[in-house]
Motif scaffolding. Structure first.
Motif, PDB file in Angstrom:
ATOM      1  N   GLY A  25      18.343  13.149 -60.659  1.00  0.00           N
ATOM      2  CA  GLY A  25      17.354  12.089 -60.541  1.00  0.00           C
ATOM      3  C   GLY A  25      18.037  10.732 -60.528  1.00  0.00           C
ATOM      4  N   PRO A  26      17.276   9.643 -60.717  1.00  0.00           N
ATOM      5  CA  PRO A  26      17.872   8.307 -60.649  1.00  0.00           C
ATOM      6  C   PRO A  26      19.001   8.077 -61.647  1.00  0.00           C
ATOM      7  N   SER A  27      18.945   8.717 -62.831  1.00  0.00           N
ATOM      8  CA  SER A  27      20.041   8.574 -63.795  1.00  0.00           C
ATOM      9  C   SER A  27      21.329   9.150 -63.234  1.00  0.00           C
ATOM     10  N   GLY A  28      21.260  10.376 -62.717  1.00  0.00           N
ATOM     11  CA  GLY A  28      22.437  11.031 -62.165  1.00  0.00           C
ATOM     12  C   GLY A  28      22.951  10.336 -60.919  1.00  0.00           C
ATOM     13  N   ILE A  29      22.029   9.828 -60.086  1.00  0.00           N
ATOM     14  CA  ILE A  29      22.436   9.137 -58.868  1.00  0.00           C
ATOM     15  C   ILE A  29      23.184   7.848 -59.204  1.00  0.00           C
ATOM     16  N   CYS A  30      22.631   7.083 -60.128  1.00  0.00           N
ATOM     17  CA  CYS A  30      23.256   5.813 -60.487  1.00  0.00           C
ATOM     18  C   CYS A  30      24.625   6.043 -61.134  1.00  0.00           C
ATOM     19  N   SER A  82      15.349   0.359 -76.485  1.00  0.00           N
ATOM     20  CA  SER A  82      16.051   0.322 -77.769  1.00  0.00           C
ATOM     21  C   SER A  82      17.558   0.410 -77.586  1.00  0.00           C
ATOM     22  N   ASN A  83      18.006   0.586 -76.338  1.00  0.00           N
ATOM     23  CA  ASN A  83      19.434   0.700 -76.054  1.00  0.00           C
ATOM     24  C   ASN A  83      19.960  -0.632 -75.525  1.00  0.00           C
ATOM     25  N   PRO A  84      20.877  -1.275 -76.245  1.00  0.00           N
ATOM     26  CA  PRO A  84      21.302  -2.630 -75.876  1.00  0.00           C
ATOM     27  C   PRO A  84      21.944  -2.744 -74.502  1.00  0.00           C
ATOM     28  N   VAL A  85      22.703  -1.741 -74.069  1.00  0.00           N
ATOM     29  CA  VAL A  85      23.322  -1.816 -72.743  1.00  0.00           C
ATOM     30  C   VAL A  85      22.254  -1.729 -71.656  1.00  0.00           C
ATOM     31  N   ALA A  86      21.197  -0.963 -71.904  1.00  0.00           N
ATOM     32  CA  ALA A  86      20.086  -0.880 -70.948  1.00  0.00           C
ATOM     33  C   ALA A  86      19.419  -2.238 -70.793  1.00  0.00           C
ATOM     34  N   PHE A 473      15.612   0.704 -66.812  1.00  0.00           N
ATOM     35  CA  PHE A 473      16.459   0.725 -68.002  1.00  0.00           C
ATOM     36  C   PHE A 473      17.495   1.849 -67.984  1.00  0.00           C
ATOM     37  N   LEU A 474      17.219   2.930 -67.293  1.00  0.00           N
ATOM     38  CA  LEU A 474      18.163   4.056 -67.333  1.00  0.00           C
ATOM     39  C   LEU A 474      19.487   3.728 -66.646  1.00  0.00           C
ATOM     40  N   LYS A 475      19.484   2.678 -65.804  1.00  0.00           N
ATOM     41  CA  LYS A 475      20.726   2.294 -65.131  1.00  0.00           C
ATOM     42  C   LYS A 475      21.787   1.823 -66.119  1.00  0.00           C
ATOM     43  N   GLY A 476      21.357   1.321 -67.266  1.00  0.00           N
ATOM     44  CA  GLY A 476      22.314   0.909 -68.292  1.00  0.00           C
ATOM     45  C   GLY A 476      23.136   2.073 -68.812  1.00  0.00           C
ATOM     46  N   GLY A 477      22.555   3.272 -68.810  1.00  0.00           N
ATOM     47  CA  GLY A 477      23.299   4.459 -69.242  1.00  0.00           C
ATOM     48  C   GLY A 477      24.479   4.729 -68.343  1.00  0.00           C
ATOM     49  N   ALA A 478      24.283   4.542 -67.028  1.00  0.00           N
ATOM     50  CA  ALA A 478      25.383   4.740 -66.079  1.00  0.00           C
ATOM     51  C   ALA A 478      26.506   3.746 -66.345  1.00  0.00           C
ATOM     52  N   LEU A 479      26.139   2.518 -66.691  1.00  0.00           N
ATOM     53  CA  LEU A 479      27.151   1.506 -67.009  1.00  0.00           C
ATOM     54  C   LEU A 479      27.932   1.898 -68.255  1.00  0.00           C
ATOM     55  N   GLY A 480      27.231   2.303 -69.316  1.00  0.00           N
ATOM     56  CA  GLY A 480      27.911   2.668 -70.558  1.00  0.00           C
ATOM     57  C   GLY A 480      28.840   3.852 -70.399  1.00  0.00           C
ATOM     58  N   VAL A 481      28.366   4.895 -69.717  1.00  0.00           N
ATOM     59  CA  VAL A 481      29.182   6.098 -69.515  1.00  0.00           C
ATOM     60  C   VAL A 481      30.401   5.775 -68.654  1.00  0.00           C
ATOM     61  N   THR A 482      30.184   5.031 -67.568  1.00  0.00           N
ATOM     62  CA  THR A 482      31.291   4.711 -66.662  1.00  0.00           C
ATOM     63  C   THR A 482      32.363   3.900 -67.370  1.00  0.00           C
TER      64      THR A 482
END
Length: 507
Positions: A25-30, A82-86, A473-482
């Motif tokens: 989905g969009p999380s995995g794509i980003c 609630s996630n600051p990077v998001a 907001f889920l795009k922030g997860g991609a930034l943190g993981v990367t």
């Protein structure tokens, strides 16, 4: 694109991938976009309306956001996650969006191929995930530009597909097509595998070399690696892929890191009461929408029972109401509950949802009157049982019971992710390990800046699994993981398995 191409999957099962992403989905794509080497930089002409944040960004303008201190940049920011990077990434992509502004992003993107981290994204269907299965008659809760992914403006894409743009909110099927197109136009297809079903993700506790000195499952003829070491085999991923003739081909992959991007729509929430499995009880909006569109409920005298107080339940109310199907709407909360989602939505932007909320408040059941013809709400009630004669028993908070005859029922009380491929169904990853993972009540517990699971090293989670239900907001997860993986990659003294010429990974 099949997992099995010219070579047998078993032959190539020796490959240890740096990253396997579960969910397309969009999380995995980003995440794939950023792992592929796309990097965000502060645009030369950009001025962020938050002056403190802008001054921080100016301090390291020459660095991509991936290479900056995310904790420092996130400090003091507030938003609806609630996630600051998001919150950080959202305010960079959509400055002051919650105040109704449509400011352009302050970022521009560069493809830096030397940052490519080999990875696979595994999904059950085409890229876009659950968006391909959503009810088509409803508008998305978010605006189209909030649904877009980095580097491709949704408005630009949709304007090339249809002439008339009557509003900023769009249909789910348009979003699904956009995500599928995004993977293609960004050159990410090499990283994606469709029709894959995961059955097991387990941690490996074993040495890389057997006592006799022979590498375990290592086929050197297929690998280009540093001679001395292999990428660490932390995870074994097993599953199968459906192919054109309907058969299943099993596979086994090894990965150093796994990212969970499954979303939470796999398993609809259930009431766990008597009669819930009767055929007239639905548990998803697509099921209910299909019954309405096929005319199965048209002309029915008995009402439809809708259970839930969220936006999906509101969609069901609108679907029934607009098709002249009478509604009984049951929910546990008080209509004045400050946590009701309707209180977080501006009236001007979401008039249809506020119409439902107005009915919830003003058209409630009373002992002095019968059911209203079109809609009746039952605040602070719950369903005790469904009966085979298509009746339901409701109970109020005071214990008073009522029985009604129905034409159908739809239970829309949230959903849970399917993490059956993990030990303990993934429950041990949550803030409360005794409960199943849910987006709101018990998300996966992660490090706030790396998105790595607190209770499992080299396992990451993003998107709804960590409480970020909105695409913006889920795009922030991609930034943190990367950022986390990029830092670790720099520290490595050996090379990852890579194909030359940027051809991705062939399995």
């Amino acid at each position: 694109m099949p997992l099995v191409e010219e070579t047998s999957l078993l032959e190539d099962s020796s490959v240890t991938l740096p990253v396997v992403v579960i969910g397309n989905g969009p999380s995995g794509i980003c995440l794939s976009y950023m792992l592929s080497g796309y990097r965000p930089y502060l645009s030369s002409e950009a001025i962020h309306p938050n002056t403190i944040l802008h001054s921080k960004l100016e301090e390291a303008r020459h660095l991509s956001i991936v290479d900056q201190d995310l904790e420092y940049l996130s400090e003091g920011l507030e938003g609806r996650s609630s996630n600051p990077v998001a919150v950080l990434f959202d305010t960079l992509l959509h400055p002051d969006a919650d105040f109704g502004y449509d400011y352009p992003s302050v970022l521009h993107w560069k493809l830096e191929q030397h940052h490519y981290i080999p990875h696979l994204v595994l999904g059950k269907g085409p890229p876009g995930g659950a968006w391909h299965n959503m009810e088509g008659s409803m508008l998305t809760i978010s605006f189209g530009n909030w649904m877009e992914l980095p580097g491709l403006k949704f408005k630009d894409w949709v304007s090339s597909k249809r002439r008339n743009l009557k509003g900023d909110r769009v249909m789910p099927e348009e979003i699904a097509r956009y995500y599928k197109h995004y993977v293609k136009v960004m050159g990410l297809q090499k990283n994606f595998r469709e029709n894959t079903y995961i059955t097991s993700v387990s941690r490996l506790y074993r040495d890389q070399v057997d006592n006799d000195g022979q590498g375990r499952n290592i086929s050197t003829q297929h690998l280009q690696i540093e001679k001395s070491k292999f990428a660490k085999r932390n995870w074994e991923i097993r599953g199968y892929q459906r192919v054109g003739d309907g058969s299943h081909i099993p596979f086994c992959l090894f990965a150093e890191n796994v990212a969970l991007a499954t979303g939470t729509l796999d398993s609809p929430g259930r009431l766990e009461i008597e009669g819930e499995d009767f055929p007239f009880v639905f548990h998803s909006m697509p099921e209910f929408g299909a019954a309405v569109s096929k005319g199965k409920l048209r002309g029915k005298v008995d009402p439809v029972l809708i259970v839930g107080s969220g936006l999906t339940a509101a969609d069901a109310v609108l679907c029934a109401y607009n098709n002249n199907v009478p509604v009984i709407h049951v929910f546990r909360r008080r209509v004045t509950d400050p946590d009701l989602i309707f209180k977080q939505l501006p009236k001007k932007l979401y008039p249809e949802y506020h119409k439902v909320y107005h009915m919830m408040c003003t058209q409630s059941y009373s002992l002095d009157s019968d059911l209203l013809s079109a809609y009746t709400s039952f605040p602070e009630h719950h369903v005790l049982a469904f009966k085979s004669d298509m009746k339901c028993i409701l109970q109020s908070i005071s214990g008073l019971k009522k029985i009604f005859r129905l034409s159908a029922a739809v239970v829309l009380i949230g959903s849970h992710p399917n993490l059956s491929f993990l030990k303990e169904q993934g429950c041990y990853l949550g803030h409360n390990s005794s409960l199943p993972i849910t987006c709101k009540g018990n998300p996966v517990e992660i490090d706030a800046y790396t998105y790595e699971c607190v209770k499992e090293a080299n396992l990451f989670a993003l998107g709804p699994l960590v409480g970020d239900n909105f695409v913006r907001f889920l795009k922030g997860g991609a930034l943190g993981v990367t950022r986390c993986l990029a830092i670790r990659q720099k520290k490595k003294k050996h090379l990852f398995v890579e194909r030359g010429g940027g051809d991705g990974i062939t399995l």
